[in-house]
Design a protein around this motif. Sequence first.
Motif, PDB file in Angstrom:
ATOM      1  N   ARG A 111       7.524  -3.502  -5.799  1.00 25.91           N
ATOM      2  CA  ARG A 111       6.357  -4.188  -6.365  1.00 25.91           C
ATOM      3  C   ARG A 111       6.777  -5.260  -7.349  1.00 25.91           C
ATOM      4  O   ARG A 111       6.266  -6.379  -7.344  1.00 25.91           O
ATOM      5  CB  ARG A 111       5.452  -3.176  -7.067  1.00 25.91           C
ATOM      6  N   LEU A 124       2.364   1.819  -3.416  1.00 26.95           N
ATOM      7  CA  LEU A 124       1.414   2.436  -4.341  1.00 26.95           C
ATOM      8  C   LEU A 124       1.264   3.926  -4.026  1.00 26.95           C
ATOM      9  O   LEU A 124       1.167   4.762  -4.922  1.00 26.95           O
ATOM     10  CB  LEU A 124       0.059   1.719  -4.234  1.00 26.95           C
ATOM     11  N   ALA A 125       1.269   4.251  -2.731  1.00 25.77           N
ATOM     12  CA  ALA A 125       1.159   5.659  -2.337  1.00 25.77           C
ATOM     13  C   ALA A 125       2.352   6.449  -2.844  1.00 25.77           C
ATOM     14  O   ALA A 125       2.215   7.550  -3.373  1.00 25.77           O
ATOM     15  CB  ALA A 125       1.041   5.765  -0.829  1.00 25.77           C
ATOM     16  N   LEU A 173       0.839  -1.201   0.000  1.00 23.30           N
ATOM     17  CA  LEU A 173       0.000   0.000   0.000  1.00 23.30           C
ATOM     18  C   LEU A 173       0.875   1.253   0.000  1.00 23.30           C
ATOM     19  O   LEU A 173       0.644   2.201  -0.767  1.00 23.30           O
ATOM     20  CB  LEU A 173      -0.934  -0.003   1.215  1.00 23.30           C
ATOM     21  N   ILE A 189       4.156   5.823  -5.412  1.00 20.01           N
ATOM     22  CA  ILE A 189       4.080   5.994  -6.861  1.00 20.01           C
ATOM     23  C   ILE A 189       3.087   7.105  -7.188  1.00 20.01           C
ATOM     24  O   ILE A 189       3.240   7.822  -8.168  1.00 20.01           O
ATOM     25  CB  ILE A 189       3.679   4.665  -7.524  1.00 20.01           C
ATOM     26  N   SER A 190       2.058   7.252  -6.341  1.00 16.82           N
ATOM     27  CA  SER A 190       0.979   8.195  -6.665  1.00 16.82           C
ATOM     28  C   SER A 190       1.236   9.618  -6.191  1.00 16.82           C
ATOM     29  O   SER A 190       0.549  10.523  -6.618  1.00 16.82           O
ATOM     30  CB  SER A 190      -0.335   7.710  -6.058  1.00 16.82           C
ATOM     31  N   ILE A 191       2.186   9.828  -5.273  1.00 15.96           N
ATOM     32  CA  ILE A 191       2.431  11.193  -4.789  1.00 15.96           C
ATOM     33  C   ILE A 191       3.597  11.787  -5.567  1.00 15.96           C
ATOM     34  O   ILE A 191       4.677  11.207  -5.602  1.00 15.96           O
ATOM     35  CB  ILE A 191       2.738  11.201  -3.283  1.00 15.96           C
ATOM     36  N   PRO A 192       3.401  12.942  -6.195  1.00 13.14           N
ATOM     37  CA  PRO A 192       4.491  13.537  -6.982  1.00 13.14           C
ATOM     38  C   PRO A 192       5.684  13.895  -6.089  1.00 13.14           C
ATOM     39  O   PRO A 192       5.515  14.246  -4.919  1.00 13.14           O
ATOM     40  CB  PRO A 192       3.863  14.806  -7.562  1.00 13.14           C
ATOM     41  N   THR A 193       6.896  13.833  -6.667  1.00  7.96           N
ATOM     42  CA  THR A 193       8.105  14.111  -5.878  1.00  7.96           C
ATOM     43  C   THR A 193       8.153  15.561  -5.411  1.00  7.96           C
ATOM     44  O   THR A 193       8.786  15.852  -4.406  1.00  7.96           O
ATOM     45  CB  THR A 193       9.373  13.832  -6.691  1.00  7.96           C
TER      46      THR A 193
END
Lengths: 299, 306
Positions: free
Chosen positions: B189, B136-137, B133, B139-143
């Motif tokens: 992953r 995935l978070a 989880l 990957i989804s939050i921009p740097t």
Amino acid sequence: MQNPLPQRKGILERTLARPSTRLALGLLLVICAAAVFLPLFLKADPHATSLDTFISPNTAHPFGTDLNGRDVLSRTLQGARISLVVGFSGAMVSLVIGTSVGLIAGYCGGTLDALLMRVVDVLYSVPRLILIILANFVFDPVLQGWLNNFQKGIWIGYSKIFILILSLGCIEWLTMARIVRGQVLSIKTLPFVQAALALGQSHAKILTRHLLPNLSGIIIVYLTLTIPAVMLDESFLSFLGLGVQPPQASWGSLLSDGAQALNPIESHWWLLAFPAACMSLTLLALNFIGDALRDALAK
Amino acid sequence: MLAFLLKRLLSLAGVLCCVLSITFLLLRLSPGGPFTRERKIPEAIEKQLLAKYHLDGSLWEQYTHYLGDVLSGDLRLSTKFRDRSVNELLAQSLPISATLGLCALALSIILGVWLGSLAAIRHQSALDAGAMLSALAFISIPTFVTGPLLVLCFALWLRWLPVGGWQSPSCLILPTLTLAGPAVASIARLMRTSLLEVLESPFIRTARAKGASESRVLYAHALKTAILPVISYLGPLAANLLTGSIVVETVFNLPGTGSFFINAIVNRDVFLLGGVVLVYCALLVTMNLLVDLAYTWIDPRIRLES
């Protein structure tokens, strides 16, 4: 051709069997609905400035206000509209290009296949952001000139968004093309395609009626995974000042404003927290659904 | 082997030439030039400037002249940073970007493989679910969100690390963490999926049946096979890190190549952009070649076609 994909229903059922996927789908629908309908009921105009700058969240402004006294909630919702539109349309553009290239390359084979795959290889070996920015740069004047003449230029304010959709879509199709081609290569040797050929079916019919329905599962999976990728790229561009231009806002530009307003003396955390939460949750939900679909398809 | 290498090096040169040509032609064909300012400069001066930078004459002449210069190793003068050559600017900024990139690459491989294996070994445990989880978070939050948050936490509140800049090695820690975050997540992953698949395959069962200890099964048999997809992912990963480094350098104010890239586009600095694009592409293509070579070295089933 009543039901070209009998296992498709099973895939959807298997995907939705997980509670986490249902949660992600629900969350996505709520965010989309809020972006579409909530601005209709809000009094605050996303562009209206006021003297109330940097007000922390309260009942009048649930998400607070920014440097120019604009309501962050309505700006976040406006950003949601733009980000979602760019994400979905960019992914659709990439879907059309990627599927066509993959289908043609896989089906025709030979020199055309080799040529198209070389193009994909070359594009793969160039940093994506460079290509997107260059494409952005080239389409910009062409599109602006075209929009100026079209319907008395009422769309001119949206030219940057069209360009983003075009340039992101034109770069993000590579993975889709490779996967579709691989699938076509294996499907086209199956007996039913040979049978259709023997019965005198035209190549166009074989592509659209026989190959495309069998590819729809994998195409939908990669479409769901392309949307978050496009949205993330859009936010990078907006952060670097090359994407959506003010006064319009996307989640990316809101985040970059919020990130710049972070300091230890007066922390304007609400400028960053709310757009970041919206964007991250949307991307998370999309990635979750894409992963679940892919797993269901692989079983 | 030698034939394969030669063929790949040739195609490498081809790709670089393509990319350089596209960049140069696009930038020269689009309206506005490197000397277009809001206040128009006199025509005679602009003509002399264009002549100085060899940007006069037909497009074809400009292009062939530029390619000739690049082949002889001269990336020319920057049109924005007057009197400084692109070679000099790159020589100054590239070590910084390369250090950042290599640190992030090493960190993401080590941490990603470790976390992914851990999640696979403890499959369907709380650790597995939590790791996946959070992956995935990440990957989804921009740097450019994680970066300022890290600065706020470790530089401004705790005062452990510097905010930005490039004075001491400790300046490297926060940018590396920010840049490596999404990469660690992707690798973890990938490693988890791959190791789960390998652990169910017959040769692992055989090893267990022969009485090999669980750690021997893991280290001597499973990991070696499971790491293959991670290695083939290193090519795209390098591309992602390059893209990410442009953003991370902006966030942390690092004097690296990424900032020149954005500057060059905004200022239509043809030669600086050409130089940066050339370096980026060369890095990426070389990385892909190295990955292919490493693959054959690790997996004896793969032979290079010549």
